[in-house]
Every structure is written in C-alpha cells, then in structure tokens.
Design an enzyme around this catalytic site. Structure first.
Site, PDB file in Angstrom:
ATOM      1  N   GLY A  48       0.829  -1.198   0.000  1.00 18.26           N
ATOM      2  CA  GLY A  48       0.000   0.000   0.000  1.00 18.26           C
ATOM      3  C   GLY A  48       0.861   1.244   0.000  1.00 18.26           C
ATOM      4  CD  GLN A  53       3.724   5.709   2.258  1.00 20.15           C
ATOM      5  OE1 GLN A  53       2.682   5.172   1.933  1.00 20.15           O
ATOM      6  NE2 GLN A  53       4.780   5.020   2.670  1.00 20.15           N
ATOM      7  CB  CYS A 107       6.110   2.095   6.789  1.00 23.16           C
ATOM      8  SG  CYS A 107       5.502   3.547   5.927  1.00 23.16           S
ATOM      9  CG  HIS A 149       0.302   1.204   7.402  1.00 19.08           C
ATOM     10  ND1 HIS A 149       1.372   0.747   8.138  1.00 19.08           N
ATOM     11  CD2 HIS A 149       0.823   2.021   6.453  1.00 19.08           C
ATOM     12  CE1 HIS A 149       2.498   1.289   7.656  1.00 19.08           C
ATOM     13  NE2 HIS A 149       2.187   2.053   6.627  1.00 19.08           N
ATOM     14  CD  GLU A 150      -1.093   2.519   3.040  1.00 16.67           C
ATOM     15  OE1 GLU A 150      -0.680   3.689   2.870  1.00 16.67           O
ATOM     16  OE2 GLU A 150      -0.320   1.543   3.114  1.00 16.67           O
ATOM     17  CG  HIS A 153       0.987   6.667   5.606  1.00 18.39           C
ATOM     18  ND1 HIS A 153       2.207   7.169   5.996  1.00 18.39           N
ATOM     19  CD2 HIS A 153       1.200   5.361   5.323  1.00 18.39           C
ATOM     20  CE1 HIS A 153       3.122   6.197   5.952  1.00 18.39           C
ATOM     21  NE2 HIS A 153       2.535   5.091   5.548  1.00 18.39           N
TER      22      HIS A 153
HETATM   23 ZN    ZN Z   1       3.354   3.231   5.381  1.00 14.92          ZN
END
Ligand code: ZN
Length: 177
Positions: A48, A53, A107, A149-150, A153
C-alpha cells in the site's frame, strides 16, 4: 526506489487535504494516482502507498493487487482479486471491530524498521475510486490492517509512533534467514 519520501520528511506529518470529488477525474489528480501506482510497482514488498509518501499531501491511498493475493494466501476471504491496484480517495473508516490483534508491520517510508502494532481485525471503509464513484468495502486481516495503516498516513501518523518491539531488518538480513 527514490520516489518515496522517508520518515523525517515533514510531508508525512501533515494532515492531508481532501480531494473534492469533482476533481478526481482532473489531469492533476489522475497524474498523482499514476505516480503512486508507479512508485508502488517499484517496491517488491509494497502492499500500500499513501499520497504523502510521494510528497503529495492529499487524502489518497493505493492498495496493490499483490496485497489481495497475499490476503488470499493468508486465507482471508476477500472475494474477487481486483484486476489492478485499488485506489481509495477521501477514505473514511466507517466501522471497525473492537477486537484488536498484534500485527507485524513495516512501511515504505520507514526503511528498514519493523514492529508490532495493534490493529482492528476488521474494518469497513468508504471512499471514492479513481473514476469518482463512491464505494464501500469491508475487510478482515491483512487488508483491514492495510486500510488502518494507510488512513494513519493521511492523518500524519506513522506506525513507529505506536508500534512495539521495533527492530531494524535490512533486506540483506532477511535474505540470510
Ligand atoms: Zn506506510
């Protein structure tokens, strides 16, 4: 590698901005999505990727087709494996299970640290796809963990903020095992 920003970059700590639904099909947003898919495809272990990012503070994340294959191997019922990476725009976790499990996590922006996080086992997410159509999707196991997790972010949170037993594992160490 190269396109993905690393953990000390302030863009990873920003609250990412929503994408107005009518702008999803614009050239600008479509370019961001294409760049994200390309960056993710370059990472052999990537499941992902969130827009911050690649240095873009917008509320978009992509889950690779590979993640669905891994989830299937894990034995999680996932339905049909998508044809392509799945895009989630302005995602919102609408519900998640109270039950949490410790999940080993890493990550692409936190090379090469790994640790255990507490994640809800199940999560339901509502988002827009890359064509601007709203959808909802429930997930268990790996995919539910990826959603959490995303979305973290997009809120400026990295897994190392709350993970336990963090250790460094370089690819060369993993190969030796
Ligand atoms: Zn990540």
């Amino acid at each position: 590698m190269g396109a993905i920003v690393q953990k000390d970059n302030p863009v990873l700590r920003q609250l990412a901005e929503p994408v107005p639904p009518e702008e999803i099909t614009s050239t600008r947003i479509q370019k961001v999505i294409a760049d994200m898919k390309a960056a993710l495809a370059d990472e052999a272990d990537g499941v992902g990727l969130a827009a911050p990012q690649i240095g873009v503070p917008l509320r978009i994340f992509v889950v690779s087709k590979r993640a669905f294959e891994l989830a299937e191997e894990e034995g999680t019922p996932i339905g049909k494996i998508p044809e392509d990476d799945l895009v989630f725009i302005d995602p919102e976790i609408t519900s998640c299970s109270k039950k949490k499990t410790a999940v080993p996590e890493g990550c692409l922006s936190v090379r090469w640290l790994y640790g255990n996080t507490e994640r809800a086992e199940k999560a339901t997410i509502r988002a827009y796809d890359e064509h601007g159509k709203q959808f909802q999707r429930g997930a268990t196991g790996l995919l539910a963990h990826i959603f959490q997790h995303e979305v973290d972010h997009l809120n400026g949170i990295l897994f190392i903020d709350h993970a336990k037993d963090i250790e460094e594992m370089r690819p060369e160490d993993i190969e030796k095992q």
